[in-house]
Design a protein around this motif. Structure first.
Motif, PDB file in Angstrom:
ATOM      1  N   THR A  13       0.813  -1.220   0.000  1.00 19.03           N
ATOM      2  CA  THR A  13       0.000   0.000   0.000  1.00 19.03           C
ATOM      3  C   THR A  13       0.842   1.264   0.000  1.00 19.03           C
ATOM      4  N   ALA A  14       2.154   1.116   0.216  1.00 17.10           N
ATOM      5  CA  ALA A  14       3.048   2.274   0.197  1.00 17.10           C
ATOM      6  C   ALA A  14       4.452   1.811  -0.161  1.00 17.10           C
ATOM      7  N   VAL A  15       5.135   2.563  -0.986  1.00 16.20           N
ATOM      8  CA  VAL A  15       6.508   2.219  -1.375  1.00 16.20           C
ATOM      9  C   VAL A  15       7.390   2.176  -0.137  1.00 16.20           C
ATOM     10  N   GLY A  16       8.218   1.135  -0.048  1.00 13.26           N
ATOM     11  CA  GLY A  16       9.158   1.023   1.055  1.00 13.26           C
ATOM     12  C   GLY A  16       8.701   0.156   2.210  1.00 13.26           C
ATOM     13  N   GLN A  17       7.509  -0.413   2.111  1.00 11.49           N
ATOM     14  CA  GLN A  17       7.030  -1.256   3.215  1.00 11.49           C
ATOM     15  C   GLN A  17       7.898  -2.506   3.363  1.00 11.49           C
ATOM     16  N   ASN A  18       7.985  -2.996   4.618  1.00 12.49           N
ATOM     17  CA  ASN A  18       8.774  -4.181   4.934  1.00 12.49           C
ATOM     18  C   ASN A  18       7.827  -5.292   5.380  1.00 12.49           C
ATOM     19  N   PHE A  19       7.961  -6.474   4.758  1.00  7.83           N
ATOM     20  CA  PHE A  19       7.036  -7.571   5.007  1.00  7.83           C
ATOM     21  C   PHE A  19       7.598  -8.640   5.950  1.00  7.83           C
ATOM     22  N   LYS A  62       1.442 -13.719  10.032  1.00 14.51           N
ATOM     23  CA  LYS A  62       0.977 -12.532  10.752  1.00 14.51           C
ATOM     24  C   LYS A  62       1.673 -12.328  12.090  1.00 14.51           C
ATOM     25  N   ASP A  63       2.111 -13.433  12.740  1.00 12.03           N
ATOM     26  CA  ASP A  63       2.604 -13.246  14.112  1.00 12.03           C
ATOM     27  C   ASP A  63       3.588 -14.319  14.562  1.00 12.03           C
ATOM     28  N   CYS A 106       6.427  -8.569  15.455  1.00 13.29           N
ATOM     29  CA  CYS A 106       5.746  -8.718  14.173  1.00 13.29           C
ATOM     30  C   CYS A 106       4.901  -7.494  13.830  1.00 13.29           C
ATOM     31  N   SER A 107       4.493  -6.767  14.846  1.00 10.94           N
ATOM     32  CA  SER A 107       3.688  -5.569  14.612  1.00 10.94           C
ATOM     33  C   SER A 107       4.476  -4.466  13.895  1.00 10.94           C
ATOM     34  N   ASP A 108       5.799  -4.614  13.826  1.00 10.02           N
ATOM     35  CA  ASP A 108       6.618  -3.628  13.137  1.00 10.02           C
ATOM     36  C   ASP A 108       6.651  -3.845  11.619  1.00 10.02           C
ATOM     37  N   TYR A 109       6.038  -4.948  11.156  1.00  9.54           N
ATOM     38  CA  TYR A 109       6.092  -5.295   9.743  1.00  9.54           C
ATOM     39  C   TYR A 109       4.684  -5.427   9.182  1.00  9.54           C
ATOM     40  N   VAL A 110       4.590  -5.395   7.852  1.00 13.27           N
ATOM     41  CA  VAL A 110       3.290  -5.509   7.193  1.00 13.27           C
ATOM     42  C   VAL A 110       2.869  -6.972   7.167  1.00 13.27           C
ATOM     43  N   ALA A 111       1.705  -7.255   7.722  1.00  9.48           N
ATOM     44  CA  ALA A 111       1.194  -8.627   7.771  1.00  9.48           C
ATOM     45  C   ALA A 111       0.594  -9.021   6.423  1.00  9.48           C
ATOM     46  N   PRO A 112       0.643 -10.309   6.085  1.00 13.96           N
ATOM     47  CA  PRO A 112       0.018 -10.747   4.833  1.00 13.96           C
ATOM     48  C   PRO A 112      -1.498 -10.581   4.873  1.00 13.96           C
TER      49      PRO A 112
END
Length: 357
Positions: free
Chosen positions: A217-223, A231-232, A244-250
């Motif tokens: 949803t935004a350039v630069g996101q970390n998965f 997710k966790d 895990c909350s610091d990263y983008v969840a699937p």
């Protein structure tokens, strides 16, 4: 009579290998039917030209093929794992491990072709997760992933990422990080956002961690790779001190080890309305799970960008513990039917739908 018998014998001997494929074992929703569209060795990623030609990459071989009106030809050869193919503005782009080559995509070109040029942007030469899927985005840039050069490790700044490049220049912009190995992605028909599959790491057991479908949803996101999976699930080694909350969840957690590869948003008019602007993806199948799973197509029903359900779409390439086929990529044709590549059976299938009366 002898001449007739000889002709019949030759016809029998020339029966194509795909004729023996057990297509009747494939299970799918009512109204759908599947047939072999073309026989292509090691068929992997698919890309099509506006004139109907379909270009087919391969991972284990050195060739890229083109299919037109049922005829299969070698388009280019002598390449290193040319998995990724893309077509734009009359040109064909082929991704090798560390470079991308441009070819003349005109109908008049005499095959097989030599590249017109090699793009200026370079990529790592590691073969571990080095094969690539490529696709042009709505912004006209070519999106190129670089997988992690390991099963699980902290791979450094050049790996586990998705980039976009300008094929007419030298720009190379990172758009996503923490992506272990994506071999398939597409852009939402309405929002134009990038959605991609990602293969989970091995050696955490039969059922962990999940493979993924992700949404940028935004350039630069970390998965999250290698620190967080799904997710966790914190990685037992690299997740220490991480959250895990610091990263983008699937957006979708798939089953473990199913190896999701190619995915497309269905934008045709042939299939039922529920498939419109939703995802069909190929699960290539597990290689190290005690009981194999995957080897199927999966349907992800969306309402806008919200996932409503995830379910099996076509199943049956796996029979017991043995697989006779492994789906890799999908592509929607102009008539609304769908192509499915299979690198194990060495074919491309065509999936059609007809309303039941």
């Amino acid at each position: 009579m002898k001449k007739l018998a000889s002709i019949l014998t030759m016809t029998f001997l020339a029966a194509p290998a795909w004729a023996k494929l057990p297509l009747e074992k494939l299970k799918m929703p009512p109204g759908f039917s599947i047939s072999v569209w073309a026989q292509v060795p090691g068929a992997r990623s698919l890309a099509q030209a506006p004139d109907g030609r379909v270009f087919v990459g391969s991972r284990s071989g050195d060739k890229v093929y083109v299919v037109k009106d049922g005829k299969v030809q070698i388009f280019a050869q002598g390449l290193e794992s040319p998995n990724g193919v893309a077509f734009k503005d009359g040109k064909v782009y082929i991704a090798e491990i560390s470079s991308i080559r441009e070819y003349d995509g005109s109908l008049a070109a005499k095959l097989p072709l030599k590249p017109v040029r090699t793009l200026a942007q370079k990529f790592p030469s590691d073969t571990h997760h080095g094969w690539k899927f490529i696709r042009f985005g709505p912004d006209g840039k070519l999106y190129v992933p670089v997988g992690a050069n390991c099963n699980v490790c902290d791979p450094g700044k050049d790996y586990a990422r998705i980039y976009k490049i300008d094929v007419n220049g030298t720009s190379k912009e990172e758009v996503a990080a923490g992506v272990r190995n994506t071999v398939g992605f597409d852009f939402h028909p309405l929002t134009k956002e990038l959605w991609f599959t990602d293969n989970g790491r091995d050696w955490m057991g039969d059922d962990r961690p999940p493979c993924e479908v992700n949404r940028l949803t935004a350039v630069g996101q970390n998965f999250g790779f290698p620190y967080c999976h799904g997710k966790d699930i914190l990685d037992p080694e690299f997740g220490r001190g991480k959250k895990c909350s610091d990263y983008v969840a699937p957006v979708v957690e798939l089953r473990a080890h199913v190896a999701p590869l190619g995915m497309r948003f269905y934008t045709g008019q042939m299939f039922p309305a529920e498939y419109q602007n939703s995802i069909v993806l190929a699960e290539h199948g597990s290689w190290n799970r005690s009981t194999p799973q995957g080897y199927r197509l999966t349907f992800v029903k969306l309402n806008g960008s919200q996932v409503e359900k995830t379910e099996s779409f076509i199943d049956g390439w796996l029979q017991g513990d043995l697989a006779w086929g492994r789906p890799v990529d999908v592509e929607v044709l102009s008539d609304g039917s769908m192509l499915i590549s299979d690198d194990k059976a060495g074919v491309i299938y065509r999936l059609t739908y007809k309303v039941q009366r």
